[in-house]
Design an enzyme around this catalytic site. Sequence first.
Site, PDB file in Angstrom:
ATOM      1  N   ARG A 104       0.857  -1.120  -0.040  1.00  0.00           N
ATOM      2  CA  ARG A 104       0.075  -0.059   0.123  1.00  0.00           C
ATOM      3  C   ARG A 104       0.867   1.197   0.082  1.00  0.00           C
ATOM      4  O   ARG A 104       1.839   1.267   0.782  1.00  0.00           O
ATOM      5  CB  ARG A 104      -0.883   0.089   1.052  1.00  0.00           C
ATOM      6  CG  ARG A 104      -1.698   1.166   1.310  1.00  0.00           C
ATOM      7  CD  ARG A 104      -2.743   1.239   2.416  1.00  0.00           C
ATOM      8  NE  ARG A 104      -3.746   0.277   1.980  1.00  0.00           N
ATOM      9  CZ  ARG A 104      -5.179   0.372   2.717  1.00  0.00           C
ATOM     10  NH1 ARG A 104      -5.317   0.941   3.721  1.00  0.00           N
ATOM     11  NH2 ARG A 104      -6.032  -0.358   2.412  1.00  0.00           N
ATOM     12  N   HIS A 131      -7.852   0.690  -5.978  1.00  0.00           N
ATOM     13  CA  HIS A 131      -8.049  -0.058  -4.843  1.00  0.00           C
ATOM     14  C   HIS A 131      -8.768  -1.562  -5.552  1.00  0.00           C
ATOM     15  O   HIS A 131      -9.732  -1.725  -4.841  1.00  0.00           O
ATOM     16  CB  HIS A 131      -8.832   0.404  -3.557  1.00  0.00           C
ATOM     17  CG  HIS A 131      -8.758  -0.176  -2.306  1.00  0.00           C
ATOM     18  ND1 HIS A 131      -8.055  -1.189  -2.301  1.00  0.00           N
ATOM     19  CD2 HIS A 131      -9.454   0.390  -1.063  1.00  0.00           C
ATOM     20  CE1 HIS A 131      -8.033  -1.510  -0.861  1.00  0.00           C
ATOM     21  NE2 HIS A 131      -8.877  -0.785  -0.522  1.00  0.00           N
ATOM     22  N   GLN A 134     -10.552  -4.264  -3.020  1.00  0.00           N
ATOM     23  CA  GLN A 134     -11.762  -3.888  -2.518  1.00  0.00           C
ATOM     24  C   GLN A 134     -12.657  -4.355  -3.171  1.00  0.00           C
ATOM     25  O   GLN A 134     -13.717  -4.834  -2.794  1.00  0.00           O
ATOM     26  CB  GLN A 134     -11.677  -2.572  -2.091  1.00  0.00           C
ATOM     27  CG  GLN A 134     -13.155  -1.982  -1.573  1.00  0.00           C
ATOM     28  CD  GLN A 134     -13.237  -2.661   0.017  1.00  0.00           C
ATOM     29  OE1 GLN A 134     -12.358  -2.522   0.585  1.00  0.00           O
ATOM     30  NE2 GLN A 134     -14.270  -3.262  -0.088  1.00  0.00           N
ATOM     31  N   ASP A 218     -17.389   6.288  -0.394  1.00  0.00           N
ATOM     32  CA  ASP A 218     -16.309   6.276   0.348  1.00  0.00           C
ATOM     33  C   ASP A 218     -16.251   7.574   1.034  1.00  0.00           C
ATOM     34  O   ASP A 218     -16.980   8.443   0.660  1.00  0.00           O
ATOM     35  CB  ASP A 218     -14.999   5.941  -0.675  1.00  0.00           C
ATOM     36  CG  ASP A 218     -13.841   5.580  -0.071  1.00  0.00           C
ATOM     37  OD1 ASP A 218     -13.840   5.503   1.091  1.00  0.00           O
ATOM     38  OD2 ASP A 218     -12.850   5.674  -0.562  1.00  0.00           O
ATOM     39  N   CYS A 258     -16.365   0.871   1.585  1.00  0.00           N
ATOM     40  CA  CYS A 258     -15.158  -0.009   1.645  1.00  0.00           C
ATOM     41  C   CYS A 258     -14.572   0.120   3.457  1.00  0.00           C
ATOM     42  O   CYS A 258     -13.997  -0.928   3.850  1.00  0.00           O
ATOM     43  CB  CYS A 258     -14.159   0.465   0.950  1.00  0.00           C
ATOM     44  SG  CYS A 258     -13.405   2.212   1.068  1.00  0.00           S
ATOM     45  N   ARG A 286     -13.149  -9.327   2.365  1.00  0.00           N
ATOM     46  CA  ARG A 286     -11.619  -9.060   2.007  1.00  0.00           C
ATOM     47  C   ARG A 286     -10.875 -10.312   2.326  1.00  0.00           C
ATOM     48  O   ARG A 286      -9.844 -10.533   1.521  1.00  0.00           O
ATOM     49  CB  ARG A 286     -11.311  -7.930   3.006  1.00  0.00           C
ATOM     50  CG  ARG A 286     -12.002  -6.595   2.771  1.00  0.00           C
ATOM     51  CD  ARG A 286     -11.840  -5.946   1.214  1.00  0.00           C
ATOM     52  NE  ARG A 286     -10.607  -5.961   1.000  1.00  0.00           N
ATOM     53  CZ  ARG A 286      -9.765  -4.882   1.206  1.00  0.00           C
ATOM     54  NH1 ARG A 286     -10.359  -3.810   1.860  1.00  0.00           N
ATOM     55  NH2 ARG A 286      -8.624  -4.750   0.796  1.00  0.00           N
TER      56      ARG A 286
END
Length: 309
Positions: A104, A131, A134, A218, A258, A286
């Site tokens: 990340r 991402h 996700q 988000d 998320c 996840r």
Amino acid sequence: MSKRDFLSLLDFSKAELGSLIERAKTFREMHARGDVYQPLVGRTAAVIMQLSSTRTRLAFEAGLAQLGAHAVFLSTKDSQMGRGEPIEDLARVLSEMVDIVMIRTLEQSDMQTLADYASIPVINAMSSLLHPCQLLADVQTFEELRGSIKGKRVAFLGDGYNMCHSYINASTQWDFELRIACPDAHQPNADILANGHNAQRVETASEAVADADLVVTDVWSSMGHEGQEAQRREIFEPYQVNEALLDQAKSDVLFMHCLPAHRGEEISSTLLDDPRSVVWQEAGNRLHSQKALVEFLLLGHNGATPTLS
Ligand code: CP
């Protein structure tokens, strides 16, 4: 087998992504039964987080342990990354010692450099651009609850940032219709939108959610936007997802986020408790989807009949 990376949903074919989702569903069932499946005993992974993470790190570390592999966590603060060691050098060192790396980092270009110089698979654990991990969990969750996402209508509200970009890529890969409602100053990347076969911007939140099967948002200030919170709250206020807005979607609409969520900002304070919200199953997936991804990148297959021990 030459190594594969997962820096974007576009790195995999539609068939590979479909197969990953099926495998992730199987992993969820195996987890619920308490099955032990450890094809990766003796393998090691580096989990590199240059930005904060709860879900992504937990899913990788728990998932690797469940598959029999060992995870080594590295942060910028506690490694030579924080003292300027070049990514090209890091890539070569990682390739000598571990079998796979998840990273990340803010810049997608750094991730690409790591992948270019590493001889082991590199997974995008989130950048400011994308991402993709996700989206595996989101598609898995939708399909577990509603069947195929192909041809469905999805609304993304809020910031045209990494989650929005990965939803645009997902709409191409899984053939669903994506409607994006975002402020003019926070539109998605023009190239990503132009390459999205099934995505379009609309003017208002109401237009986006009309007849939607899935509504997604988000946070309004992602990592990298520190210090802009007050200004952003004002700009993004018309894009809040709340119960009244969801009422304008299909009667069986699902809501996803998320996480972490900021109650009272991008969502109403009670939305996560609404029966249309499936964020906890989404978060749990996840784990299962990232296990399917790691299995695929290290063993070159998924959907194999597991050998239980
Ligand atoms: N959704 C997500 O990536 O969560 P974390 O930032 O906690 O990893």
